[in-house]
Design a protein around this motif. Structure first.
Motif, PDB file in Angstrom:
ATOM      1  N   ILE A 183     -53.866-131.069 117.662  1.00 17.19           N
ATOM      2  CA  ILE A 183     -54.167-131.034 119.087  1.00 17.19           C
ATOM      3  C   ILE A 183     -53.147-130.108 119.721  1.00 17.19           C
ATOM      4  N   GLY A 184     -53.609-129.130 120.455  1.00 10.74           N
ATOM      5  CA  GLY A 184     -52.609-128.228 121.009  1.00 10.74           C
ATOM      6  C   GLY A 184     -53.151-127.333 122.092  1.00 10.74           C
ATOM      7  N   ALA A 185     -52.226-126.655 122.749  1.00  7.13           N
ATOM      8  CA  ALA A 185     -52.572-125.700 123.788  1.00  7.13           C
ATOM      9  C   ALA A 185     -52.888-124.354 123.121  1.00  7.13           C
ATOM     10  N   ARG A 186     -53.105-123.353 123.958  1.00  8.90           N
ATOM     11  CA  ARG A 186     -53.556-122.031 123.519  1.00  8.90           C
ATOM     12  C   ARG A 186     -53.051-121.552 122.154  1.00  8.90           C
ATOM     13  N   SER A 187     -51.741-121.534 121.978  1.00 12.21           N
ATOM     14  CA  SER A 187     -51.200-120.907 120.775  1.00 12.21           C
ATOM     15  C   SER A 187     -51.431-121.736 119.518  1.00 12.21           C
ATOM     16  N   TYR A 194     -56.530-120.332 128.542  1.00 13.47           N
ATOM     17  CA  TYR A 194     -56.856-119.881 127.185  1.00 13.47           C
ATOM     18  C   TYR A 194     -56.639-118.384 126.997  1.00 13.47           C
ATOM     19  N   LEU A 195     -56.466-117.696 128.120  1.00 15.50           N
ATOM     20  CA  LEU A 195     -56.250-116.253 128.048  1.00 15.50           C
ATOM     21  C   LEU A 195     -54.770-115.943 128.062  1.00 15.50           C
ATOM     22  N   SER A 196     -54.341-115.131 127.117  1.00 15.99           N
ATOM     23  CA  SER A 196     -52.986-114.638 127.191  1.00 15.99           C
ATOM     24  C   SER A 196     -53.117-113.165 127.511  1.00 15.99           C
ATOM     25  N   ASP A 197     -52.736-112.769 128.719  1.00 15.77           N
ATOM     26  CA  ASP A 197     -53.059-111.387 129.091  1.00 15.77           C
ATOM     27  C   ASP A 197     -51.896-110.432 128.864  1.00 15.77           C
ATOM     28  N   ARG A 198     -50.787-110.953 128.390  1.00 20.10           N
ATOM     29  CA  ARG A 198     -49.689-110.065 128.055  1.00 20.10           C
ATOM     30  C   ARG A 198     -49.775-109.693 126.579  1.00 20.10           C
ATOM     31  N   HIS A 199     -49.180-108.597 126.273  1.00 19.60           N
ATOM     32  CA  HIS A 199     -49.140-108.061 124.939  1.00 19.60           C
ATOM     33  C   HIS A 199     -48.555-109.031 123.915  1.00 19.60           C
ATOM     34  N   PRO A 200     -49.084-109.276 122.758  1.00 14.67           N
ATOM     35  CA  PRO A 200     -50.441-108.892 122.378  1.00 14.67           C
ATOM     36  C   PRO A 200     -51.462-109.838 122.997  1.00 14.67           C
ATOM     37  N   ARG A 201     -52.355-109.266 123.768  1.00 16.34           N
ATOM     38  CA  ARG A 201     -53.275-110.113 124.512  1.00 16.34           C
ATOM     39  C   ARG A 201     -54.310-110.738 123.580  1.00 16.34           C
ATOM     40  N   TYR A 202     -54.725-111.935 123.914  1.00 13.36           N
ATOM     41  CA  TYR A 202     -55.806-112.558 123.157  1.00 13.36           C
ATOM     42  C   TYR A 202     -56.440-113.643 124.000  1.00 13.36           C
ATOM     43  N   ASP A 203     -57.644-113.990 123.612  1.00 14.35           N
ATOM     44  CA  ASP A 203     -58.354-115.087 124.239  1.00 14.35           C
ATOM     45  C   ASP A 203     -58.517-116.141 123.154  1.00 14.35           C
ATOM     46  N   ALA A 204     -57.912-117.301 123.371  1.00  9.04           N
ATOM     47  CA  ALA A 204     -57.921-118.334 122.327  1.00  9.04           C
ATOM     48  C   ALA A 204     -59.352-118.709 121.923  1.00  9.04           C
ATOM     49  N   ARG A 205     -60.300-118.550 122.846  1.00  7.79           N
ATOM     50  CA  ARG A 205     -61.688-118.874 122.506  1.00  7.79           C
ATOM     51  C   ARG A 205     -62.241-117.878 121.491  1.00  7.79           C
ATOM     52  N   ASP A 206     -61.884-116.605 121.663  1.00 10.37           N
ATOM     53  CA  ASP A 206     -62.343-115.596 120.702  1.00 10.37           C
ATOM     54  C   ASP A 206     -61.660-115.794 119.355  1.00 10.37           C
ATOM     55  N   VAL A 207     -60.374-116.101 119.390  1.00  9.93           N
ATOM     56  CA  VAL A 207     -59.657-116.325 118.136  1.00  9.93           C
ATOM     57  C   VAL A 207     -60.266-117.527 117.411  1.00  9.93           C
ATOM     58  N   ALA A 208     -60.575-118.573 118.187  1.00 10.11           N
ATOM     59  CA  ALA A 208     -61.187-119.771 117.596  1.00 10.11           C
ATOM     60  C   ALA A 208     -62.520-119.395 116.943  1.00 10.11           C
ATOM     61  N   ALA A 209     -63.318-118.599 117.648  1.00  5.95           N
ATOM     62  CA  ALA A 209     -64.619-118.200 117.104  1.00  5.95           C
ATOM     63  C   ALA A 209     -64.431-117.392 115.824  1.00  5.95           C
ATOM     64  N   TRP A 210     -63.444-116.516 115.845  1.00  6.93           N
ATOM     65  CA  TRP A 210     -63.178-115.680 114.672  1.00  6.93           C
ATOM     66  C   TRP A 210     -62.782-116.549 113.473  1.00  6.93           C
TER      67      TRP A 210
END
Ligand code: ADP
Ligand code: ZN
Length: 751
Positions: A312-316, A338-354
């Motif tokens: 169970i955890g937050a974004r990272s 869920y969005l980290s907009d600073r470098h390196p940017r990522y969207d945790a939802r996209d990472v989860a999907a990947w």
């Protein structure tokens, strides 16, 4: 045999580009065993650096006399799992940054630089067969201590010296004697620091599922068995989504796989954690930023070793090193956290999907108010849409009443509370129930609104509210999308009323007014100021949960996932507050916020009531939220984004410059702007996709002591655009004299 190592340095000359990450070759000493993903110490330019082994080769073009050897592995296992190494490579390409940077995401920060140590404690166990113990005890003569120790160890288990000390006084001497006699063995064992202790709470019996909970499980379980499927669950507040997650997780565990539950912020979802702890005990691990460094590291290792199989955890936490992943749940998927907009940017939802796709797992996004983006994807067929349209136990949705604050002013009521809200608060307190009041004031700016007619000063070009800068402003109104500036009006341009001013009331003001109205009622206030510190949230929430406090006042942080059965009244003090924030997402945020906060009322057996105060009761967003009609809202907003050319139809981004000196920031931003112009001249195919490019000062001119400037872009979604974005990213990576440059892509805010 040569190891290829990514050295943990992000300077461009060392790290290489995203497409060509620079690896360095090192000799592997013959007696050293290394695997891909393992962290190592390597000599690098007369220093010792940390790095990650990303591969091996048989040949190497470095002359043998120049070649150095790996000094030592940092751990005896691969800290980076193969799937996460692939993910890091992929993310480096997508966000145009170096592999060294994305690899950092995969490790607890404190692991780098050896800042954290494994904690160890002495343990003892038998060194002889259990069947021989009685004989050994008989031989211990008069030593009571040695006999007792052997008796305690007769169960064949490992005992910590600490535990033994509680039963045998000063046992060390006796332990040493037994060890010398070869009867027992003393070793060091790792101790894991468990956040919040590891005792599972009282086991909770399973409730009987509702029909819609059962339907969701029936649809998903076959896919989980197959390790596939992407779902979006739209379940109204109180429909029992958590119970669905619990059953899915249990199913995943029974298949010997692991599951991950992502939440927007752990501190705001303490119930989720305690529910999971109660049901799953020690196989559940918690990862978030408020843990101590040691706790986070230890939880990470429990996951890495496969001891914790529910995360169970937050974004990272989406980068957690778990193998055999069967399910990722993203709860409250609409949250911007869920969005980290600073470098390196990522969207945790996209990472989860990947991860789900590559590791054979099922993805479940869930929300009572799905993001426009996700719902659009579900409509397109990217996700399977699941719905839970009713509350558990046929509890009614709370009744929402809109109060027109313009009428209150007309009637001479200048208080922040309308007559109706005051009356309902009195009734609620008399009945001995609890109330929550939301005052959503965030950011550094405010918009100007006429308190007589409700007019909001807007930009003539952009259809967003002009902002007045409360701190450090120039007294003018600004549009930070196009840079339009207007003087602050004396009178309302529409009705000539004189009560035109910025919204200023915050949570503190509300708390004061409540004390005047209810001197004997205890009030808890939750906002940025009151919740700092590790346990800040928990203490305040406990105060409210226990019933000692009867009213909870807060910012948007109280709108999320909280479940208090005795709350029967929810008041929104100024619904328009977020509606007029100068951001194309402000309508979406307002709808989400109102729906979510309304959903906090009437969750127990007592029915709930919601009072929404607004200066604009006819606004379509407010009306849709009052009716809790998600679909109506979605259709409106989706169409508006298409006509207005907002994401997901376009990409908003910027090059943000920060500097100690205002002048340096401006000079750097102007230089970047000029380079962009030149780039677009050179690449007409990119230029066609640029709808807007603007050099400007952001509305937050100074942040954390640094002056800011930016170049903003509105780009068409198109393959050519990607190349331009890549160029912008590269531009931001080059060092600038006296200024820091960041590239932000669809950032959560442009302020
Ligand atoms: P949501 O996250 O959808 O808003 P929750 O998961 O918080 O809803 O559930 C709302 C309440 O309903 C919780 O108190 C939960 O314990 C209870 N609940 C969930 N499922 C059931 C069920 N099948 N039977 C009885 N109570 C349930
Ligand atoms: Zn504008």
């Amino acid at each position: 045999m040569y190891a290829q190592v990514i050295v943990d340095i992000v300077h461009e000359n060392v790290a290489g580009s995203a497409a060509h990450p620079r690896t360095f070759s090192y000799l592997v000493p013959p007696d050293m065993k290394l695997s891909v993903g393992q962290r190592v110490e390597v000599p690098f330019a007369r220093m010792i650096k940390e790095g990650v082994v990303v591969g091996f080769t048989e040949e190497c073009d470095v002359p043998p006399d120049k070649l150095k050897s790996v000094r030592a592995p940092l751990e005896d296992y691969a800290a980076i799992l193969p799937c996460l190494l692939t993910l890091a490579r992929r993310m480096a390409e997508d966000s145009h940054c170096s592999l060294a940077e994305t690899l950092r995401l995969m490790l607890p920060a404190e692991m780098r630089g050896g800042r954290i140590q494994v904690k160890q404690q002495p343990v003892v166990q038998l060194a002889i067969p259990v069947t021989d113990v009685d004989e050994a005890i008989a031989k211990q003569g008069r030593s009571q201590k040695r006999r007792m120790l052997l008796t305690l160890l007769r169960d064949g288990e490992i005992h910590t010296v600490g535990d033994l000390k509680m039963l045998v006084r000063e046992p060390l001497e006796a332990i040493r004697q037994l060890e010398a006699a070869g009867l027992i063995r003393m070793t060091l064992q790792e101790v894991l620091r468990r956040p919040g202790g590891d005792a599972p709470e009282e086991p909770v019996p399973d409730p009987v599922l509702t029909a819609s909970q059962q339907e969701v499980l029936d649809v998903m379980l076959p896919d989980i068995a197959q390790g596939r499927g992407k779902y979006l669950l739209h379940g109204v507040t109180g429909s029992g989504k958590t119970e669905v997650f619990i059953r899915l997780v249990r199913h995943v565990l029974s298949q010997g796989k692991a599951a991950m539950i992502l939440v927007p912020e752990i501190a705001l979802t303490p119930q989720m954690v305690s529910w999971f702890r109660a049901r799953f005990g020690a196989v559940a691990a918690v990862l978030h930023s408020r843990l101590s460094a040691g706790e986070r590291f230890d939880e990470w290792r429990r996951i890495r070793r496969g001891d914790a199989r529910v995360i169970i955890g937050a974004r990272s936490a989406v980068f957690a090193p778990c193998e055999g992943l069967g399910l990722i749940v993203v709860d409250e998927e609409h949250e911007t956290t869920y969005l980290s907009d600073r470098h390196p940017r990522y969207d945790a939802r996209d990472v989860a999907a990947w991860r789900c796709e590559h590791e054979g797992a099922t993805l479940l996004l869930a929300s009572a108010t799905p993001s426009i983006l996700s719902f659009a994807k579900a409509r397109r067929g990217d996700y399977t849409l699941l719905e839970m349209p009713h509350r558990v136990g046929n509890r009614p949705m709370p009744e929402v009443t809109l109060v027109d604050m313009r009428k209150e002013i007309e009637n001479g009521n200048r208080s922040v509370f309308s007559g109706l809200l005051t009356q309902k608060l009195h009734e609620c307190m008399q009945r001995g129930e609890q109330a929550m009041l939301l005052m959503n004031r965030r950011g550094y700016n405010s918009f100007i609104s006429c308190r007589s007619c409700g007019l909001v000063m807007k930009c003539p070009n952009c259809d967003v509210a002009l902002t007045y800068h409360l701190y450090g402003g120039d007294g003018q109104l600004h549009c930070h999308y196009c840079g339009h500036v207007a003087p602050q009006p004396e009178k309302c341009p529409s009705c000539a009323g004189r009560y035109i001013r910025y919204f200023g009331a915050g949570t503190q003001k509300i708390e004061e007014e409540l004390h005047k109205l209810f001197p004997n009622v205890s009030v808890v206030r939750m906002d940025i100021d009151t919740t700092s510190g590790k346990e800040g949230h928990a203490k305040l929430l406990d105060e409210f949960r226990s019933g000692r406090a009867r009213i909870l006042v807060g910012t948007q942080m109280i709108a999320k996932g909280l479940d208090f059965p005795r709350v029967t009244l929810v008041g929104v003090v100024a619904a328009d507050m977020t509606l007029n924030l100068p951001d194309y997402r402000s309508r979406e945020r307002t709808f989400q916020l109102l729906t979510q906060v309304a959903g906090r009322a009437g969750r127990g057996t007592l029915p709930g009531q919601v009072i929404v105060q607004t200066y604009k009761p006819e606004d379509e967003v407010i009306v849709a939220a009052a009716q809790q009609d998600y679909r109506a809202f979605f259709q409106m907003e989706f169409d508006r984004r298409r006509t207005g050319l907002y994401p997901p139809f376009t990409i908003l981004s910027r090059l943000l410059v920060e500097s100690q000196s205002e002048r340096a920031a401006q000079i750097a931003a102007s230089a970047l702007h000029a380079r962009c112009l030149a780039l677009l001249e050179k690449h007409p195919q990119w230029k066609k996709r640029v709808l807007m490019m603007l050099l400007d000062q952001p509305s937050v001119k100074v942040l954390r002591g640094k002056a800011r400037w930016h170049v903003m872009f509105k780009l068409l979604v198109h393959p050519e655009t990607e190349a331009f974005v890549a160029a912008l990213t590269e531009m931001a990576r080059e060092p600038f004299e006296g200024a820091d440059v960041y590239f932000e892509y669809n950032p959560t805010t442009m302020m």
